[in-house]
Design an enzyme around this catalytic site. Structure first.
Site, PDB file in Angstrom:
ATOM      1  N   HIS A  10       0.836  -1.195   0.000  1.00 47.41           N
ATOM      2  CA  HIS A  10       0.000   0.000   0.000  1.00 47.41           C
ATOM      3  C   HIS A  10       0.870   1.245   0.000  1.00 47.41           C
ATOM      4  O   HIS A  10       0.596   2.200  -0.708  1.00 47.41           O
ATOM      5  CB  HIS A  10      -0.914   0.010   1.228  1.00 47.41           C
ATOM      6  CG  HIS A  10      -1.832   1.185   1.253  1.00 47.41           C
ATOM      7  ND1 HIS A  10      -1.458   2.407   1.771  1.00 47.41           N
ATOM      8  CD2 HIS A  10      -3.096   1.336   0.812  1.00 47.41           C
ATOM      9  CE1 HIS A  10      -2.467   3.252   1.645  1.00 47.41           C
ATOM     10  NE2 HIS A  10      -3.470   2.630   1.072  1.00 47.41           N
ATOM     11  N   LEU A  72      -4.722  -7.340   2.502  1.00 48.32           N
ATOM     12  CA  LEU A  72      -5.617  -8.294   3.149  1.00 48.32           C
ATOM     13  C   LEU A  72      -7.040  -8.199   2.615  1.00 48.32           C
ATOM     14  O   LEU A  72      -7.747  -9.194   2.554  1.00 48.32           O
ATOM     15  CB  LEU A  72      -5.643  -8.069   4.668  1.00 48.32           C
ATOM     16  CG  LEU A  72      -4.379  -8.466   5.431  1.00 48.32           C
ATOM     17  CD1 LEU A  72      -4.547  -8.149   6.914  1.00 48.32           C
ATOM     18  CD2 LEU A  72      -4.087  -9.953   5.250  1.00 48.32           C
ATOM     19  N   HIS A  77      -8.856  -0.366  -3.629  1.00 47.95           N
ATOM     20  CA  HIS A  77      -7.561  -0.456  -4.319  1.00 47.95           C
ATOM     21  C   HIS A  77      -7.509  -1.725  -5.177  1.00 47.95           C
ATOM     22  O   HIS A  77      -7.059  -1.691  -6.324  1.00 47.95           O
ATOM     23  CB  HIS A  77      -6.406  -0.477  -3.321  1.00 47.95           C
ATOM     24  CG  HIS A  77      -6.161   0.827  -2.644  1.00 47.95           C
ATOM     25  ND1 HIS A  77      -6.245   2.059  -3.268  1.00 47.95           N
ATOM     26  CD2 HIS A  77      -5.821   1.098  -1.358  1.00 47.95           C
ATOM     27  CE1 HIS A  77      -5.964   3.016  -2.418  1.00 47.95           C
ATOM     28  NE2 HIS A  77      -5.700   2.471  -1.242  1.00 47.95           N
TER      29      HIS A  77
END
Length: 123
Positions: A10, A72, A77
């Site tokens: 990220h 996770l 995204h």
């Protein structure tokens, strides 16, 4: 055909995020037997970002790129942002196969990690 693995984090404004990604990249690189190019990328806040990492591995001769999202959740995204970036990159590199693997999600291997963390906490 040369294959590249791009480990996509990220990203974070904290420097520890880049250090962690580098450690994961080293773990993957040292544990694969095939002749893969292994690169790290951040979706936000850090460099190299995903387009820069793709450009880097293409420059190194990759004709197949597998983006592995270290996420996770199957959030925005995963569902929107990363696919949009990859669609643009496929136009830039039409001769390169660019695909994304599944995210980490609820892989059963996470149970071992979670239980190791639980056992590591002293009472």
């Amino acid at each position: 055909m040369k294959t590249a693995i791009v480990l996509l984090s990220h990203g974070s404004r904290l420097p520890e995020a880049q250090a962690t990604l580098q450690k994961i990249k080293t773990m993957v690189s040292s544990n694969i037997t095939e002749d893969f190019i292994v690169e790290g990328a951040a979706l936000q806040f850090n460099q190299p970002d995903l387009p820069a990492s793709i450009a880097k591995v293409v420059k190194q001769g990759a004709t197949k790129i597998i983006v592995v999202p270290l996420f996770l959740y199957l959030g925005l995204h995963m569902q929107r942002d990363i696919p949009e970036i990859l669609a643009k990159e496929k136009i830039i590199y039409p001769g390169v196969s660019i695909n994304m693997s599944e995210h980490i999600g609820t892989d059963p291997l996470l149970l071992d990690i979670i239980m190791n963390r639980v056992r590591g906490v002293s009472s």
